[in-house]
Design an enzyme around this catalytic site. Sequence first.
Site, PDB file in Angstrom:
ATOM      1  N   GLU A 436       0.847  -1.197   0.000  1.00 45.14           N
ATOM      2  CA  GLU A 436       0.000   0.000   0.000  1.00 45.14           C
ATOM      3  C   GLU A 436       0.881   1.244   0.000  1.00 45.14           C
ATOM      4  O   GLU A 436       1.683   1.451   0.895  1.00 45.14           O
ATOM      5  CB  GLU A 436      -0.897  -0.008   1.257  1.00 45.14           C
ATOM      6  CG  GLU A 436      -1.623   1.310   1.479  1.00 45.14           C
ATOM      7  CD  GLU A 436      -2.438   1.319   2.779  1.00 45.14           C
ATOM      8  OE1 GLU A 436      -2.426   0.309   3.519  1.00 45.14           O
ATOM      9  OE2 GLU A 436      -3.074   2.346   3.039  1.00 45.14           O
ATOM     10  N   ASP A 509      -1.336  -0.975   5.621  1.00 47.35           N
ATOM     11  CA  ASP A 509      -1.216  -0.378   6.945  1.00 47.35           C
ATOM     12  C   ASP A 509      -2.207  -0.998   7.931  1.00 47.35           C
ATOM     13  O   ASP A 509      -3.237  -1.531   7.544  1.00 47.35           O
ATOM     14  CB  ASP A 509      -1.503   1.126   6.870  1.00 47.35           C
ATOM     15  CG  ASP A 509      -0.401   1.864   6.129  1.00 47.35           C
ATOM     16  OD1 ASP A 509       0.709   1.295   6.027  1.00 47.35           O
ATOM     17  OD2 ASP A 509      -0.651   2.974   5.646  1.00 47.35           O
ATOM     18  N   ASP A 511      -4.440   0.190   9.642  1.00 50.11           N
ATOM     19  CA  ASP A 511      -5.540   1.113   9.956  1.00 50.11           C
ATOM     20  C   ASP A 511      -6.743   0.786   9.074  1.00 50.11           C
ATOM     21  O   ASP A 511      -6.730  -0.187   8.328  1.00 50.11           O
ATOM     22  CB  ASP A 511      -5.081   2.566   9.757  1.00 50.11           C
ATOM     23  CG  ASP A 511      -4.601   2.814   8.327  1.00 50.11           C
ATOM     24  OD1 ASP A 511      -4.837   1.954   7.456  1.00 50.11           O
ATOM     25  OD2 ASP A 511      -3.991   3.871   8.085  1.00 50.11           O
ATOM     26  N   ASP A 513      -8.016   2.230   6.395  1.00 48.86           N
ATOM     27  CA  ASP A 513      -7.755   2.216   4.960  1.00 48.86           C
ATOM     28  C   ASP A 513      -7.036   0.945   4.555  1.00 48.86           C
ATOM     29  O   ASP A 513      -7.355   0.326   3.545  1.00 48.86           O
ATOM     30  CB  ASP A 513      -6.893   3.424   4.566  1.00 48.86           C
ATOM     31  CG  ASP A 513      -7.764   4.656   4.331  1.00 48.86           C
ATOM     32  OD1 ASP A 513      -8.998   4.502   4.337  1.00 48.86           O
ATOM     33  OD2 ASP A 513      -7.186   5.744   4.151  1.00 48.86           O
TER      34      ASP A 513
END
Length: 655
Positions: A436, A509, A511, A513
């Site tokens: 990513e 990541d 998180d 997203d």
Amino acid sequence: MANEYSIKDIKVMEGLEAVRARPGMYIGSTGSRGLHHMLWEIVDNAVDEAANGYADRISVTLNNDLSVTVEDNGRGIPVGIHEKLGISGVEVVYTHLHAGGKFGDSSYNYSGGLHGVGASVVNALSEHVTVEVFVNGKAYRQEFHSYEDENGKVISGAPVAPLKETGRTRLHGTRVTFLPDKRVFETLDINFDTVAKRLRELAYLNKDVLFIFEDDRASEPKKREYKYEGGICDFVKELNNDKTPLYAEPVYISGEKDGIKVELALQHNDGYTESVFSYVNNIPTTEGGTHETGFKSALTKVMNDYCRRVGVLKDKDNSLSGEDYREGLTAVLSVKMKNVQFEGQTKTRLGNTEARICVEAVTLDRLTHFVEDLKNADTAMKMADKAVKAAKVKEAARKAKTMAREKNKLDNAPLVGKLSSCTGRDTSINELFIVEGDSAGGSAKQGRDRRFQAILPLRGKPLNVEKKRLDQVIANEEFRSIITALGAGIGNEFAPESLKYNKVIILSDADQDGAHIRAILLTFFYRYMKQLILDGHVYIGLPPLYKIQKGSDVKYAYSDEELTRITKGMKGYVLQRYKGLGEMNPEQLWETTMNPENRTLVRVNIDDAADVERLVTVLMGDKVGPRKEYISDHANFNKQDAFAKKIGAEVGGNG
Ligand code: 1YM
């Protein structure tokens, strides 16, 4: 412990001994899977009793002492004395390996498991088993145990005493309690979610049967109840729950031919995906097989006939293809038959030819009746319309695909888009990291072992594939670079032998997203390269959440629990929370996430396709409510990524 009973049954005990000697041959493994298999063998017997119409209530209880109790309200295992063997039916069933072809009136054995030997196998691998039978107002009980004889040899599954009448009762049925032997199994930890999920599935497949599941092991007991009056229709509705169905009620047909029972429920939604879930004797046939083939060819034929009859297709028109009729189709097909033959890589494909013939005949007949019935005209027409649209779009897609292929030929250089390839040519060890973000991609590129690790950075979020057609997916640059990098094609044309990498590792990541990107990529693989997942090539890389530094000593924590553990009693350390991969320098990224020696990878495997399908729908569908909820529940992944866990992934050291 002395045992007066087993002497005359030496032969029998030798049979059970064989099970002890090679448990894997009977239950697959002595790990967690094998342990669960034990439970399913007993549940199967109860489900058979229900499938034959004698029981409508089955309960499973995980007891505090790690034993398991399964109970049904059927006829009870026969308590009469077996003519030749001179022992009760209960004892025959629990000590004779081949007490197959049942004892009483020989009806179906639908259990897909060990064809009647299941109970004795469970007994052989248990520390103790108690069987209670309630019949004709009387209660009976017999216990079996495993013990060590004078020479320290383990005698397993020996009756403690013959079956005994213990009193009066108003119950009827069978109750079995067994404690898996800790000398056999690596773990006695039965997974609540696994059992709940399977019992729910069984409840869908056996309508009107109440399944009660209780977990009394923890301080706070848990209880679940499953009962579906609509059976597989309810199952289909549930699968379509987050989608938009084209007609309100699933089409349901059932029939029996040549001793094979067929049940089918189907409902189209406005999406493009085909989701057919098939079962044989309540066992999921993930790889499909003859029954699915029979269903599909009948559906195509019935619908083409219908389309011609009502003029949707004119004389000059070509017939529509099966795929057209299955666009946006959600279906559950459940077949019950004897002598099942499983084939395929994971032995989850039905091989019996007679199943194809029978399912095809039943579907042809019943579905024709359905579409010809005027009160179903609306549903039938919606099905026809959907297929006509699909056929039109397909032509456009075909053109787009050719274009994409031509373009790839032009781009056919070792460097695909932003791909940094590896130098080694051994596809059996090469790894592709899909990373990513450009900045993390840059670190990964510098930190990697370029001999076998290739890096493909993704810019921003890839296209959400749920609502897209194949041509739109292929037109998307991010996906095109993945398809080209893997080199094995897509969709029906996916060719595993051309695959350029052994591991495809998604690195995003920790998180929301990141979770979303991971989900989109997994959806993409699930929809368009399912074999890649089935063959175990897809992994999720787990970057650490924290860096703990004290002087020159650096440690990494992959979850909050691990952080607590590492920092316990530690003083004067510096804590850094990684918000994204981009915050790590190349060395750190290598050390923590890419180096096969230290990294943690989660292998993505499709254990339960239905679950992925549902999950994927929740994540990707156009109903935003459930999606938000899911992401915030699970985006924050611990040591085992919750998402991966949910779809049946297993965490492995370095893969
Ligand atoms: C909690 C587990 O084992 N129930 C159960 C098992 C049997 C019967 C009923 C049964 C079957 C038949 C006739 C038959 C079994 N019987 C045999 C055997 N629950 C559980 N409930 N009468 C009762 O199939 O003909 C094996 S299993 F062999 F004795 F018939």
